[in-house]
Structure formats: structure tokens, C-alpha cells
Design a protein around this motif. Structure first.
Motif, PDB file in Angstrom:
ATOM      1  N   UNK A  99       0.849  -1.017  -0.039  1.00  0.00           N
ATOM      2  CA  UNK A  99       0.138   0.010  -0.049  1.00  0.00           C
ATOM      3  C   UNK A  99       1.027   1.233   0.099  1.00  0.00           C
ATOM      4  N   UNK A 100       1.943   1.513   0.828  1.00  0.00           N
ATOM      5  CA  UNK A 100       2.851   2.453   0.882  1.00  0.00           C
ATOM      6  C   UNK A 100       3.552   2.613  -0.194  1.00  0.00           C
ATOM      7  N   UNK A 101       3.908   1.540  -1.239  1.00  0.00           N
ATOM      8  CA  UNK A 101       4.614   1.469  -2.310  1.00  0.00           C
ATOM      9  C   UNK A 101       3.859   2.059  -3.475  1.00  0.00           C
ATOM     10  N   UNK A 102       2.372   1.689  -3.434  1.00  0.00           N
ATOM     11  CA  UNK A 102       1.341   2.317  -4.286  1.00  0.00           C
ATOM     12  C   UNK A 102       1.466   3.747  -4.200  1.00  0.00           C
ATOM     13  N   UNK A 103       0.985   4.085  -2.746  1.00  0.00           N
ATOM     14  CA  UNK A 103       0.981   5.593  -2.616  1.00  0.00           C
ATOM     15  C   UNK A 103       2.181   6.299  -2.941  1.00  0.00           C
ATOM     16  N   UNK A 104       3.271   5.925  -2.595  1.00  0.00           N
ATOM     17  CA  UNK A 104       4.726   6.535  -2.693  1.00  0.00           C
ATOM     18  C   UNK A 104       4.963   6.667  -4.503  1.00  0.00           C
ATOM     19  N   UNK A 105       4.532   5.661  -5.239  1.00  0.00           N
ATOM     20  CA  UNK A 105       4.371   5.809  -6.628  1.00  0.00           C
ATOM     21  C   UNK A 105       3.573   6.890  -7.260  1.00  0.00           C
ATOM     22  N   UNK A 106       2.417   7.108  -6.598  1.00  0.00           N
ATOM     23  CA  UNK A 106       1.616   8.123  -7.070  1.00  0.00           C
ATOM     24  C   UNK A 106       2.189   9.550  -6.868  1.00  0.00           C
ATOM     25  N   UNK A 107       2.851   9.370  -5.876  1.00  0.00           N
ATOM     26  CA  UNK A 107       3.546  10.775  -5.365  1.00  0.00           C
ATOM     27  C   UNK A 107       4.852  11.068  -5.969  1.00  0.00           C
ATOM     28  N   UNK A 284      10.386  10.836  23.676  1.00  0.00           N
ATOM     29  CA  UNK A 284      11.006   9.719  24.376  1.00  0.00           C
ATOM     30  C   UNK A 284       9.832   8.477  24.620  1.00  0.00           C
ATOM     31  N   UNK A 285       9.974   7.433  24.897  1.00  0.00           N
ATOM     32  CA  UNK A 285       9.020   6.535  25.589  1.00  0.00           C
ATOM     33  C   UNK A 285       9.874   5.391  26.074  1.00  0.00           C
ATOM     34  N   UNK A 286       9.302   4.633  26.861  1.00  0.00           N
ATOM     35  CA  UNK A 286       9.819   3.146  27.217  1.00  0.00           C
ATOM     36  C   UNK A 286       9.252   2.216  26.606  1.00  0.00           C
ATOM     37  N   UNK A 287       9.958   1.305  25.824  1.00  0.00           N
ATOM     38  CA  UNK A 287       9.542   0.452  25.033  1.00  0.00           C
ATOM     39  C   UNK A 287       9.228  -0.920  26.073  1.00  0.00           C
ATOM     40  N   UNK A 288       8.209  -1.753  25.732  1.00  0.00           N
ATOM     41  CA  UNK A 288       7.977  -2.925  26.568  1.00  0.00           C
ATOM     42  C   UNK A 288       8.600  -4.119  26.091  1.00  0.00           C
ATOM     43  N   UNK A 289       8.710  -4.131  24.648  1.00  0.00           N
ATOM     44  CA  UNK A 289       9.269  -5.453  23.875  1.00  0.00           C
ATOM     45  C   UNK A 289       8.414  -6.594  24.091  1.00  0.00           C
ATOM     46  N   UNK A 290       7.070  -6.400  24.145  1.00  0.00           N
ATOM     47  CA  UNK A 290       6.334  -7.412  24.328  1.00  0.00           C
ATOM     48  C   UNK A 290       5.281  -7.814  23.315  1.00  0.00           C
ATOM     49  N   UNK A 291       5.754  -7.095  22.083  1.00  0.00           N
ATOM     50  CA  UNK A 291       4.868  -7.311  20.913  1.00  0.00           C
ATOM     51  C   UNK A 291       3.932  -6.086  20.677  1.00  0.00           C
ATOM     52  N   UNK A 292       3.597  -5.340  21.617  1.00  0.00           N
ATOM     53  CA  UNK A 292       2.448  -4.150  21.598  1.00  0.00           C
ATOM     54  C   UNK A 292       3.066  -2.885  21.478  1.00  0.00           C
ATOM     55  N   UNK A 293       4.462  -2.738  21.270  1.00  0.00           N
ATOM     56  CA  UNK A 293       5.074  -1.480  21.082  1.00  0.00           C
ATOM     57  C   UNK A 293       4.878  -0.635  19.602  1.00  0.00           C
ATOM     58  N   UNK A 294       5.164   0.672  19.820  1.00  0.00           N
ATOM     59  CA  UNK A 294       5.032   1.372  18.448  1.00  0.00           C
ATOM     60  C   UNK A 294       5.498   0.780  17.229  1.00  0.00           C
ATOM     61  N   UNK A 295       4.842   0.730  16.059  1.00  0.00           N
ATOM     62  CA  UNK A 295       5.426   0.187  15.036  1.00  0.00           C
ATOM     63  C   UNK A 295       4.951   1.098  13.721  1.00  0.00           C
ATOM     64  N   UNK A 296       5.927   1.593  13.110  1.00  0.00           N
ATOM     65  CA  UNK A 296       5.705   2.357  11.848  1.00  0.00           C
ATOM     66  C   UNK A 296       6.163   1.701  10.801  1.00  0.00           C
ATOM     67  N   UNK A 297       5.740   2.150   9.395  1.00  0.00           N
ATOM     68  CA  UNK A 297       6.364   1.652   8.209  1.00  0.00           C
ATOM     69  C   UNK A 297       6.634   3.056   7.635  1.00  0.00           C
ATOM     70  N   UNK A 298       8.044   2.663   7.009  1.00  0.00           N
ATOM     71  CA  UNK A 298       8.537   4.168   6.361  1.00  0.00           C
ATOM     72  C   UNK A 298       8.777   3.693   4.836  1.00  0.00           C
ATOM     73  N   UNK A 299       8.428   5.030   4.249  1.00  0.00           N
ATOM     74  CA  UNK A 299       8.919   4.669   2.798  1.00  0.00           C
ATOM     75  C   UNK A 299       9.454   6.398   2.454  1.00  0.00           C
ATOM     76  N   UNK A 300      10.271   6.262   1.381  1.00  0.00           N
ATOM     77  CA  UNK A 300      10.978   7.328   1.012  1.00  0.00           C
ATOM     78  C   UNK A 300      11.004   7.674  -0.406  1.00  0.00           C
ATOM     79  N   UNK A 301      10.631   8.959  -0.984  1.00  0.00           N
ATOM     80  CA  UNK A 301       9.850   9.268  -2.296  1.00  0.00           C
ATOM     81  C   UNK A 301      10.803  10.446  -3.050  1.00  0.00           C
ATOM     82  N   UNK A 302      11.327  10.062  -4.142  1.00  0.00           N
ATOM     83  CA  UNK A 302      11.776  11.471  -4.967  1.00  0.00           C
ATOM     84  C   UNK A 302      10.723  12.010  -5.800  1.00  0.00           C
ATOM     85  N   UNK A 303      10.720  13.241  -5.904  1.00  0.00           N
ATOM     86  CA  UNK A 303       9.593  13.609  -7.061  1.00  0.00           C
ATOM     87  C   UNK A 303      10.437  13.914  -8.089  1.00  0.00           C
ATOM     88  N   UNK A 304      10.363  13.700  -9.201  1.00  0.00           N
ATOM     89  CA  UNK A 304      11.151  13.891 -10.526  1.00  0.00           C
ATOM     90  C   UNK A 304      10.990  15.386 -10.799  1.00  0.00           C
TER      91      UNK A 304
END
Length: 328
Positions: A99-107, A284-304
Motif C-alpha cells: 500500500x505504501x509503495x502504491x501511494x509513494x509511486x503516485x507521489x 521519548x518513550x519506554x518500550x515493553x518489547x512484548x509485541x505491543x510497542x509502537x510500529x511504523x512503516x517508512x517509505x521515501x520518495x523522490x519527486x522527478x
């Protein structure tokens, strides 16, 4: 869900469903979010998306330099636990990668780096044991200082996308636009001099090991669209600069802190950042490392053909790090 001062662009239910269906179909046909065949098919699939989706992915068009694309959803149970490290994520959240790749390619054109997360076009940003104090996305207990993404590299992204998979603790991403600051003409002139290099961050081991001498680069410059920035204080040897430059740099830091907004993403939100105008970070935050921590997906885009970089920057070398650009 607090998006601070970040404008919101809302995907209607039909558009969100179209994106998800397209991503699921590509993944089913190609078998993996990293399959070369999927990367080859992404451009045509992105071009075929509805006019509404293309309109919502138009350039960032306010001085804030950010917006939140909202309307997608994440099933917290189905997506599985937050990985303990990017290298163990595998295909977790693979539909979101596509999904992020699709959005990134539109941009524009998605980019990856040979020496970062195995050259993947979509990165998993998760807290990892042993990295709590670093100035990277794997940290947790320290403030991730506001910075331009991949500031050290002339081929860095024009746009940064952060898709939220999980954020039970409402941990905020910070964003600050240089076009909201009130810098004096004297400070802008000082910081427009190519005075200091910017070094690669800790996630680029290959670039850090390079024996190449990094170029001195300006922190600020005026583009056709307005004031533009290349800023990463954690990896800039500011103490090498003359006193007047250090003072101007400190005033820029203070101004960015003054205009900073906190954006607490909810699952399904996608934060889009103009990487030439806005610095981003994380509280800052304190991670629990129990499978419930914050999780982001990151994509980078160049604009021709985007003209937001100094002319001389196009002649800089890559400083020990090669970029991979997705097929057109």
C-alpha cells in the motif's frame, strides 16, 4: 487521536478499499512485498488508481509541510506482534508495504538504500533492545532529535511517508517547518553558507566506514517555492564552525522547537512529510518489547524534476552510500 496542527486528507471508504484490494491482489500474485516482479508491476497499478486517490496524494501545499492521509485501517490482531527488530519483521504487515509503495509511486518514485534494512523500499520502524539511546528509528528512551531524513546524502528523499501499524501509547512524532520560523535575514544568510558536513547516521554502517571526505553543505537555502532546509544536528559537527555560525544554528534549533507540532498517529494513518521543508523527530518513550510497542512503516520518495535543492548539490558524490530507485 491527536494530529496536532497537521492537516488531514481523508480517504473515503471506496478509495481506501480500492487501495487495499490493489495491494492484496499484487501481493497474492507476486508472493512477497519485496519480489522484483511486484516492484515492476507497481507503477502500472499506481497509475490505474482512481482520480480521487491521485488528488489526495498531490504535493504538500501548505507552509506546514506535512499532512496526514487518513481512512485506511489496520487489524491489530491480524497484523501480528510488533517485531523486536526490523530484521525479524519478514512479511509482517506486507499488505501495508505494498500500500505504501502504491501511494509513494503516485507521489513520485520510491527509493531505497543499499546499506539500510537490506535495501527494502519500505522499512519497519520499531524499538529494539540495545538501541534505546541511539539517534535512529530503533531508539526509544531518548528524544529523537528533529532532523531531515538522510540529510547527509544529496540523493535523499523529497518526501517521507510514515504509516502507522500500531501506537497503543499515543507516542508522538514531532514535525517543524522552516517556513513557520521567524529567522532574521542575517541568520538565513549565515546558514546558507556551505560551512559544515553532515555525517551519516548510525543506521548506515557502510557509509560511516567510508574514507571519503564528506562535503560541506548549506543548512538553509532559498528555492523557487521558499526557504528550504537540510538539517541534522545530531550528525553535524557544529563545534567546528565559527562562533557566529554556531549562534545562528542555535537560533534555528530554537525556532524549530518553537514551531514544532506533535502528531500522534493512529493505526491506518499515513504521515506525509516534505523532507526539504520539515524536520521530524519523536518524543521519548519506554518500550515493553512484548509485541505491543509502537510500529511504523517508512517509505521515501523522490519527486522527478522537483527544484528544491541547490544547483551545486546535484554535483555532490554519494558519500559511500548508493540509492536504489524503483522502476518507473
Amino acid at each position: 487521536m491527536d494530529t496536532g496542527a497537521a492537516p488531514v486528507r481523508l480517504l473515503d471508504a471506496d478509495s481506501a478499499s480500492e487501495l487495499t484490494r490493489t495491494a492484496e491482489a499484487l501481493l497474492a500474485e507476486c508472493g512477497s512485498a519485496t519480489a522484483p516482479s511486484l516492484l515492476e508491476r507497481i507503477p502500472a497499478s499506481a497509475a490505474a488508481l482512481s482520480e480521487r486517490i491521485h488528488h489526495l496524494c498531490r504535493p504538500v501545499d501548505t507552509p506546514d509541510g506535512v499532512y496526514v492521509l487518513r481512512g485506511l485501517t489496520v487489524d491489530d490482531s491480524a497484523v501480528g506482534p510488533t517485531p523486536g527488530h526490523w530484521s525479524t519483521a519478514g512479511e509482517a504487515g506486507a499488505v501495508w508495504d505494498v500500500t505504501l509503495l502504491l501511494l509513494a509511486t503516485v507521489m513520485g518514485r520510491p527509493i531505497a538504500w543499499e546499506g539500510q534494512q537490506d535495501g527494502r523500499f519500505v522499512h519497519n520502524i520499531v524499538p529494539s533492545p540495545g538501541h534505546e539511546q541511539e539517534q535512529t528509528g530503533a531508539s526509544s528512551t531518548v528524544l529523537l532529535s528533529p532532523h531531515t531524513e538522510d540529510a547527509f546524502h544529496p540523493g535523499r528523499a523529497h518526501l517521507l511517508m510514515l504509516g502507522c501499524m500500531r501506537n497503543h501509547d499515543n507516542i508522538a512524532t514531532t514535525a517543524a517547518s522552516v517556513r513557520r520560523t521567524a529567522l532574521s535575514a542575517e541568520d538565513i544568510a549565515l546558514l546558507s553558507r556551505p560551512e559544515l558536513p553532515i555525517l551519516p547516521d548510525d543506521s548506515y554502517e557502510e557509509a560511516q566506514a567510508s574514507t571519503e571526505e564528506p562535503p560541506q553543505v548549506p543548512t538553509l537555502w532559498e528555492s523557487e517555492d521558499g526557504l528550504t532546509m537540510r538539517f541534522d544536528p545530531a550528525y553535524t559537527p557544529v563545534d567546528r564552525a565559527p562562533a557566529e555560525y554556531r549562534a545562528a544554528y542555535a537560533r534555528l534549533e530554537d525556532e524549530l522547537a518553537r514551531v514544532s507540532v506533535a502528531v500522534s498517529l493512529s493505526p491506518g494513518d499515513v504521515l506525509v512529510v516534505d523532507n526539504d521543508v520539515v524536520v521530524h523527530g519523536r518524543v521519548p518513550f519506554r518500550a515493553r518489547y512484548d509485541g505491543t510497542d509502537r510500529w511504523l512503516k517508512r517509505a521515501s520518495v523522490r519527486v522527478p524534476d522537483r527544484r528544491t535543492r541547490p544547483a551545486g548539490e546535484r554535483n555532490e558524490h554519494g558519500y559511500g552510500q548508493a540509492a536504489i530507485v524503483a522502476p518507473v
